[in-house]
Structures are given as structure tokens and as C-alpha cells.
Design a protein around this motif. Structure first.
Motif, PDB file in Angstrom:
ATOM      1  N   ALA A 110       0.828  -1.204   0.000  1.00  0.00           N
ATOM      2  CA  ALA A 110       0.000   0.000   0.000  1.00  0.00           C
ATOM      3  C   ALA A 110       0.866   1.259   0.000  1.00  0.00           C
ATOM      4  O   ALA A 110       0.589   2.215  -0.731  1.00  0.00           O
ATOM      5  CB  ALA A 110      -0.940  -0.014   1.210  1.00  0.00           C
ATOM      6  N   THR A 111       1.933   1.255   0.782  1.00  0.00           N
ATOM      7  CA  THR A 111       2.852   2.393   0.816  1.00  0.00           C
ATOM      8  C   THR A 111       3.481   2.610  -0.559  1.00  0.00           C
ATOM      9  O   THR A 111       3.539   3.742  -1.058  1.00  0.00           O
ATOM     10  CB  THR A 111       3.959   2.164   1.873  1.00  0.00           C
ATOM     11  OG1 THR A 111       3.346   2.055   3.163  1.00  0.00           O
ATOM     12  CG2 THR A 111       4.973   3.290   1.873  1.00  0.00           C
ATOM     13  N   ALA A 112       3.934   1.532  -1.184  1.00  0.00           N
ATOM     14  CA  ALA A 112       4.569   1.645  -2.499  1.00  0.00           C
ATOM     15  C   ALA A 112       3.579   2.169  -3.541  1.00  0.00           C
ATOM     16  O   ALA A 112       3.934   3.015  -4.373  1.00  0.00           O
ATOM     17  CB  ALA A 112       5.136   0.295  -2.926  1.00  0.00           C
ATOM     18  N   ARG A 113       2.340   1.686  -3.499  1.00  0.00           N
ATOM     19  CA  ARG A 113       1.332   2.182  -4.445  1.00  0.00           C
ATOM     20  C   ARG A 113       1.109   3.679  -4.255  1.00  0.00           C
ATOM     21  O   ARG A 113       0.967   4.423  -5.230  1.00  0.00           O
ATOM     22  CB  ARG A 113       0.015   1.432  -4.254  1.00  0.00           C
ATOM     23  CG  ARG A 113       0.002   0.083  -4.893  1.00  0.00           C
ATOM     24  CD  ARG A 113      -1.418  -0.545  -4.848  1.00  0.00           C
ATOM     25  NE  ARG A 113      -1.280  -1.978  -4.793  1.00  0.00           N
ATOM     26  CZ  ARG A 113      -1.429  -2.732  -3.705  1.00  0.00           C
ATOM     27  NH1 ARG A 113      -1.785  -2.175  -2.560  1.00  0.00           N
ATOM     28  NH2 ARG A 113      -1.258  -4.026  -3.751  1.00  0.00           N
ATOM     29  N   ARG A 114       1.063   4.111  -3.013  1.00  0.00           N
ATOM     30  CA  ARG A 114       0.822   5.530  -2.715  1.00  0.00           C
ATOM     31  C   ARG A 114       1.992   6.406  -3.174  1.00  0.00           C
ATOM     32  O   ARG A 114       1.802   7.527  -3.631  1.00  0.00           O
ATOM     33  CB  ARG A 114       0.579   5.695  -1.213  1.00  0.00           C
ATOM     34  CG  ARG A 114       0.439   7.130  -0.753  1.00  0.00           C
ATOM     35  CD  ARG A 114      -0.841   7.759  -1.280  1.00  0.00           C
ATOM     36  NE  ARG A 114      -1.075   9.065  -0.730  1.00  0.00           N
ATOM     37  CZ  ARG A 114      -0.725  10.216  -1.315  1.00  0.00           C
ATOM     38  NH1 ARG A 114      -0.115  10.206  -2.482  1.00  0.00           N
ATOM     39  NH2 ARG A 114      -0.990  11.365  -0.742  1.00  0.00           N
ATOM     40  N   LEU A 115       3.214   5.887  -3.049  1.00  0.00           N
ATOM     41  CA  LEU A 115       4.401   6.668  -3.389  1.00  0.00           C
ATOM     42  C   LEU A 115       4.794   6.570  -4.863  1.00  0.00           C
ATOM     43  O   LEU A 115       5.611   7.371  -5.326  1.00  0.00           O
ATOM     44  CB  LEU A 115       5.574   6.225  -2.520  1.00  0.00           C
ATOM     45  CG  LEU A 115       5.447   6.565  -1.045  1.00  0.00           C
ATOM     46  CD1 LEU A 115       6.545   5.881  -0.245  1.00  0.00           C
ATOM     47  CD2 LEU A 115       5.471   8.065  -0.831  1.00  0.00           C
ATOM     48  N   GLU A 116       4.248   5.600  -5.574  1.00  0.00           N
ATOM     49  CA  GLU A 116       4.614   5.418  -6.980  1.00  0.00           C
ATOM     50  C   GLU A 116       4.348   6.708  -7.756  1.00  0.00           C
ATOM     51  O   GLU A 116       3.298   7.318  -7.629  1.00  0.00           O
ATOM     52  CB  GLU A 116       3.822   4.266  -7.591  1.00  0.00           C
ATOM     53  CG  GLU A 116       4.308   3.862  -8.957  1.00  0.00           C
ATOM     54  CD  GLU A 116       3.668   2.567  -9.429  1.00  0.00           C
ATOM     55  OE1 GLU A 116       4.342   1.826 -10.160  1.00  0.00           O
ATOM     56  OE2 GLU A 116       2.502   2.300  -9.084  1.00  0.00           O
ATOM     57  N   GLY A 117       5.331   7.138  -8.509  1.00  0.00           N
ATOM     58  CA  GLY A 117       5.217   8.371  -9.270  1.00  0.00           C
ATOM     59  C   GLY A 117       5.719   9.604  -8.528  1.00  0.00           C
ATOM     60  O   GLY A 117       5.820  10.677  -9.116  1.00  0.00           O
ATOM     61  N   SER A 118       6.041   9.471  -7.249  1.00  0.00           N
ATOM     62  CA  SER A 118       6.606  10.598  -6.507  1.00  0.00           C
ATOM     63  C   SER A 118       8.013  10.884  -7.031  1.00  0.00           C
ATOM     64  O   SER A 118       8.755   9.954  -7.350  1.00  0.00           O
ATOM     65  CB  SER A 118       6.689  10.273  -5.015  1.00  0.00           C
ATOM     66  OG  SER A 118       5.409  10.092  -4.470  1.00  0.00           O
ATOM     67  N   PRO A 119       8.397  12.145  -7.104  1.00  0.00           N
ATOM     68  CA  PRO A 119       9.726  12.477  -7.613  1.00  0.00           C
ATOM     69  C   PRO A 119      10.833  11.778  -6.817  1.00  0.00           C
ATOM     70  O   PRO A 119      10.855  11.832  -5.588  1.00  0.00           O
ATOM     71  CB  PRO A 119       9.815  13.994  -7.436  1.00  0.00           C
ATOM     72  CG  PRO A 119       8.403  14.456  -7.369  1.00  0.00           C
ATOM     73  CD  PRO A 119       7.628  13.331  -6.737  1.00  0.00           C
ATOM     74  N   GLY A 120      11.707  11.103  -7.533  1.00  0.00           N
ATOM     75  CA  GLY A 120      12.863  10.469  -6.916  1.00  0.00           C
ATOM     76  C   GLY A 120      12.595   9.132  -6.258  1.00  0.00           C
ATOM     77  O   GLY A 120      13.503   8.535  -5.686  1.00  0.00           O
ATOM     78  N   ILE A 121      11.354   8.642  -6.330  1.00  0.00           N
ATOM     79  CA  ILE A 121      11.016   7.345  -5.737  1.00  0.00           C
ATOM     80  C   ILE A 121      10.575   6.402  -6.852  1.00  0.00           C
ATOM     81  O   ILE A 121       9.681   6.723  -7.630  1.00  0.00           O
ATOM     82  CB  ILE A 121       9.922   7.481  -4.667  1.00  0.00           C
ATOM     83  CG1 ILE A 121      10.431   8.367  -3.529  1.00  0.00           C
ATOM     84  CG2 ILE A 121       9.500   6.109  -4.149  1.00  0.00           C
ATOM     85  CD1 ILE A 121       9.426   8.644  -2.441  1.00  0.00           C
ATOM     86  N   HIS A 122      11.233   5.262  -6.905  1.00  0.00           N
ATOM     87  CA  HIS A 122      10.977   4.261  -7.939  1.00  0.00           C
ATOM     88  C   HIS A 122      10.610   2.952  -7.255  1.00  0.00           C
ATOM     89  O   HIS A 122      11.161   2.628  -6.198  1.00  0.00           O
ATOM     90  CB  HIS A 122      12.216   4.085  -8.817  1.00  0.00           C
ATOM     91  CG  HIS A 122      12.748   5.397  -9.305  1.00  0.00           C
ATOM     92  ND1 HIS A 122      12.268   6.025 -10.418  1.00  0.00           N
ATOM     93  CD2 HIS A 122      13.679   6.222  -8.771  1.00  0.00           C
ATOM     94  CE1 HIS A 122      12.889   7.174 -10.580  1.00  0.00           C
ATOM     95  NE2 HIS A 122      13.752   7.322  -9.586  1.00  0.00           N
ATOM     96  N   ILE A 123       9.705   2.207  -7.864  1.00  0.00           N
ATOM     97  CA  ILE A 123       9.225   0.978  -7.249  1.00  0.00           C
ATOM     98  C   ILE A 123       9.705  -0.228  -8.051  1.00  0.00           C
ATOM     99  O   ILE A 123       9.489  -0.298  -9.266  1.00  0.00           O
ATOM    100  CB  ILE A 123       7.687   0.950  -7.150  1.00  0.00           C
ATOM    101  CG1 ILE A 123       7.137   2.247  -6.547  1.00  0.00           C
ATOM    102  CG2 ILE A 123       7.224  -0.288  -6.371  1.00  0.00           C
ATOM    103  CD1 ILE A 123       7.597   2.565  -5.149  1.00  0.00           C
ATOM    104  N   ALA A 124      10.333  -1.158  -7.354  1.00  0.00           N
ATOM    105  CA  ALA A 124      10.685  -2.458  -7.936  1.00  0.00           C
ATOM    106  C   ALA A 124       9.647  -3.446  -7.403  1.00  0.00           C
ATOM    107  O   ALA A 124       9.758  -3.929  -6.280  1.00  0.00           O
ATOM    108  CB  ALA A 124      12.096  -2.869  -7.531  1.00  0.00           C
TER     109      ALA A 124
END
Length: 156
Positions: free
Chosen positions: A103-117
């Protein structure tokens, strides 16, 4: 240098194994806070738990930081303006008690400088990119409006 941190509460073998597999194909050292001292990752410079000053030094000197999807890692990346790759722990793999990191990763996806693997296989492609920028705080108008209302309420 690439800094990997899995936090201080639980080991994260899936992330560390993936980084160990990729480390030999990288042209820079990989330093990892592993939350355990079992030495299963010979391609990484492993530290069970780092003292706060050593953690800060590793974080601030890293070109990019790889982490579980913990809020402390996000805040640290924003503090030191470091590109952050998050790989969330998954409940279905027994990595955590629930899927709050997804849930945290979904919320942060697309935030500047944050990338999700989302998968271990995503890590290497992200690490090879030369356009990763540092994580930064995003000003959210709704958040600012809420804070203003709270300040007004407290002041009254």
C-alpha cells in the motif's frame, strides 16, 4: 556506492539475494544493512545493524538507495535528496504480517525520486538508469489545506 537497507526489524532475504545477484554486474560497491549477520550475500558489504552515524554516512554518500517500503527510508531519502528504489515486502511470501508495504509503495509510486521495484527483476534495470533524481518532498495542496484548518482550530 549503492546503499541497501532492509530496516531494523526484519531480514529481507528476497531483496538481499536480488542485490547480491546484481552486484557483480555493477561498477560500484554495494553496502547493505541486512538486519542479520548470516553472511549469505558475498557480493555485498554486509552490516547487520548500523549505528545512526554510520547509517547516515552510508545514506548520504550513496548514489542510489535500495530499501524495503518503510517510511523511515522514504524520509531519509528526502532528507539527503537521494534517488530511492523501494521493493515492498509481501505478506503472501511471508515477508511481513500484512501488505502495508505494498500500500505504501502504491501511494508513493510516481513521486519524484522514488521508484518501485515490484519484483526483484525490476531492480537491475532501475540501477542501470542514469537519470535517477533525488527524492524530494512534494507539496500537496490538500495536505496544506488540512494543516491550515488544524492550525486555525488549535489557535481558536
Amino acid at each position: 556506492m549503492i546503499f541497501v537497507t532492509v530496516g531494523t526489524q526484519l531480514p529481507f532475504p528476497r531483496l538481499l539475494s536480488a542485490m547480491n545477484d546484481h552486484a557483480t554486474g555493477l561498477d560500484e560497491p554495494v553496502v547493505a544493512q541486512t538486519c542479520s549477520d548470516d553472511g549469505k550475500w558475498p557480493a555485498l558489504e554486509c552490516h547487520g545493524l548500523l549505528q545512526p552515524d554510520a547509517f547516515a554516512r552510508c545514506f548520504s554518500q550513496a548514489r542510489v538507495v535500495i530499501a524495503h517500503a518503510g517510511i523511515g527510508s522514504v524520509l531519509s531519502a528526502r532528507r539527503w535528496n537521494k534517488p530511492l528504489v523501494l521493493m515492498p515486502r509481501r505478506h503472501d511470501l511471508g515477508e511481513h504480517r500484512n501488505d502495508h508495504q505494498l500500500a505504501t509503495a502504491r501511494r508513493l509510486e510516481g513521486s519524484p525520486g522514488i521508484h518501485i521495484a515490484w519484483e526483484a527483476s525490476d531492480l537491475f534495470a532501475l540501477l542501470k538508469r542514469d537519470d535517477l533524481v533525488g527524492a524530494m518532498e512534494v507539496i500537496d495542496p490538500q495536505r496544506e489545506a488540512l494543516l491550515a484548518r488544524l492550525r486555525d482550530f488549535i489557535d481558536d
